[in-house]
Motif scaffolding. Sequence first.
Motif, short mmCIF file in Angstrom:
data_model
loop_
_atom_site.label_atom_id
_atom_site.label_comp_id
_atom_site.label_asym_id
_atom_site.label_seq_id
_atom_site.Cartn_x
_atom_site.Cartn_y
_atom_site.Cartn_z
N PRO A 119 68.96 55.36 29.68
CA PRO A 119 68.27 56.57 29.23
C PRO A 119 68.79 57.88 29.83
O PRO A 119 68.57 58.93 29.26
CB PRO A 119 66.81 56.33 29.68
N LYS A 159 74.20 56.76 32.84
CA LYS A 159 74.51 55.82 31.74
C LYS A 159 75.96 55.33 31.78
O LYS A 159 76.87 56.08 32.11
CB LYS A 159 74.24 56.50 30.39
N CYS A 195 67.70 53.34 18.13
CA CYS A 195 66.52 52.64 18.66
C CYS A 195 65.50 52.47 17.54
O CYS A 195 65.37 53.35 16.68
CB CYS A 195 65.84 53.45 19.76
N GLU A 203 77.63 50.87 39.78
CA GLU A 203 77.14 49.66 39.11
C GLU A 203 78.17 49.30 38.05
O GLU A 203 78.64 50.18 37.33
CB GLU A 203 75.79 49.95 38.46
N ASN A 205 78.64 47.25 34.62
CA ASN A 205 77.84 46.59 33.58
C ASN A 205 78.62 45.38 33.07
O ASN A 205 79.66 45.53 32.44
CB ASN A 205 77.54 47.58 32.44
N LYS A 219 75.35 44.54 37.02
CA LYS A 219 74.22 44.48 36.08
C LYS A 219 74.40 43.24 35.23
O LYS A 219 75.41 43.08 34.54
CB LYS A 219 74.26 45.74 35.20
N GLY A 221 61.81 46.56 26.83
CA GLY A 221 60.41 46.98 26.85
C GLY A 221 59.48 45.80 27.10
O GLY A 221 59.90 44.74 27.58
N VAL A 273 59.06 47.09 32.55
CA VAL A 273 58.18 47.86 33.45
C VAL A 273 57.61 49.04 32.68
O VAL A 273 58.31 50.03 32.42
CB VAL A 273 58.95 48.34 34.70
N ALA A 283 63.43 51.44 32.06
CA ALA A 283 64.15 52.21 31.03
C ALA A 283 63.18 52.60 29.92
O ALA A 283 62.77 53.76 29.80
CB ALA A 283 65.33 51.42 30.48
C1 FMN Z 1 68.16 53.70 25.39
C2 FMN Z 1 68.75 52.61 26.23
C3 FMN Z 1 70.11 52.61 26.52
C4 FMN Z 1 70.66 51.61 27.35
N1 FMN Z 1 71.98 51.69 27.70
C5 FMN Z 1 72.46 50.88 28.68
C6 FMN Z 1 73.76 51.08 29.22
O1 FMN Z 1 74.50 51.98 28.82
N2 FMN Z 1 74.17 50.25 30.22
C7 FMN Z 1 73.37 49.24 30.72
O2 FMN Z 1 73.78 48.54 31.67
N3 FMN Z 1 72.13 49.04 30.21
C8 FMN Z 1 71.66 49.83 29.22
N4 FMN Z 1 70.37 49.67 28.77
C9 FMN Z 1 69.55 48.53 29.27
C10 FMN Z 1 68.61 48.97 30.39
O3 FMN Z 1 69.33 49.38 31.54
C11 FMN Z 1 67.67 47.81 30.79
O4 FMN Z 1 68.43 46.77 31.35
C12 FMN Z 1 66.86 47.25 29.63
O5 FMN Z 1 66.47 48.28 28.76
C13 FMN Z 1 65.62 46.52 30.13
O6 FMN Z 1 64.75 47.39 30.77
P1 FMN Z 1 63.43 47.99 30.07
O7 FMN Z 1 62.64 46.84 29.56
O8 FMN Z 1 62.76 48.77 31.15
O9 FMN Z 1 63.90 48.88 28.95
C14 FMN Z 1 69.81 50.62 27.89
C15 FMN Z 1 68.46 50.60 27.56
C16 FMN Z 1 67.91 51.58 26.75
C17 FMN Z 1 66.45 51.56 26.45
#
Ligand code: FMN
Length: 358
Positions: A53, A74, A89, A186, A188, A227, A282, A315, A335
């Motif tokens: 985010p 990001k 999204c 980090e 990914n 990650k 989510g 969360v 996130a």
């Molecule tokens: C809008 C959005 C963009 C994301 N972009 C990345 C990213 O660029 N790199 C990454 O490692 N995870 C990315 N994620 C995954 C989040 O870091 C996280 O692992 C995942 O959303 C689970 O957490 P949450 O349930 O709190 O959303 C993204 C998530 C969201 C919602």
Amino acid sequence: MKARPAYDIERSYDENYRDGPFLDITPPQRKITAEKSFLGFQVNSLLGVPAGPLLNANWIKAYAQLGFDLLVYKTLRTQERPCHPNPNCMYLSQQRPLREIDFNRQLIGSMTPPDDPTLISITNSFGMPSRAPEIWQADIQKAKAGIGPGQLLIVSVVGTPGETDLKTDYVRAAALAVEAGAPAIEINLSCPNVLSREGSIFTDPEVSSQIASAVKNEIGAVPLIIKIGYIADPFKRAKVVAENAPHVDGISGINTLSFEVIDEKGEQALPGKGRLRSGVCGAAIRACALSQAEHLVALKKQHQYDFAVIGVGGVMTAEHIHTYLNLGVDAVMSATGAMWDPLLAYRFWKENTSDSNA
Ligand SMILES: Cc1cc2nc3c(=O)[nH]c(=O)nc-3n(C[C@H](O)[C@H](O)[C@H](O)COP(=O)(O)O)c2cc1C
């Protein structure tokens, strides 16, 4: 009234990058203490926003002011990469937690939010877009200058398959981020929204540890987090952790869960080739995320690993942050929750001003 996210899902990624975050609140004041320790840094709290985010320095600054103290920039690449087409999204109608038994099901996406923001689950698919390194290197310096005392900037990077081999590109991306002043890195190893190899490295104990080892070798004393996504098989999970443990300072997870998402008419929900599958995050992924976090904490105790466990996934409320901390994780990140409730950190801080768990 339906909750409006800081990232406007009706607008393009570039508009969100340029004009966001879309916040209509004034950041509330809180007392700064920097009494917690994370990866050797003194921080105000163990709560943050994971990679995703926070698109650039403007987003980092805004969320730092809202009281999120661990701020992940990001995921960045060594080359410019456009974003997948809009929308990136969509809300999911999923009401109950997703379990392994659901993994072959199709989920239904729409642009209509549920009434209760704490129950929001979304699918997201960006493809890890990136500005060119010279742009993001300058922006990392701006992001660092924009955060306050007791806050930590972590920069997420990924290797891109192409001219050099993937491991070399991970190393290059991390080196560029450190050169720009990233205090922690980090990598990914887990993205369900790309069809190329960088999305599923976390499932391979050997390849993931070779990359982690090469990156650590390059960045030296700068802390390294990997990650990872959800690994259903506990033996494989333990092997991935064991192979990576000697090289890493933190393990963050989970990334999104990969699902086929269709619309109410039964057609592919997100437009474009290769986008029938996308990442789910989510509320609906919390059960899987908690169970993996609990296992990582147990493995850490059993084998006396010294990496930090960062609990990510589902969360949405302050109570969920406590649930993770009670499992024994070292930090928690949100996130989706932080996008739809930018006051989440403040609510957590307010609840904890009288105890020492925050
Ligand atoms: C809008 C959005 C963009 C994301 N972009 C990345 C990213 O660029 N790199 C990454 O490692 N995870 C990315 N994620 C995954 C989040 O870091 C996280 O692992 C995942 O959303 C689970 O957490 P949450 O349930 O709190 O959303 C993204 C998530 C969201 C919602």
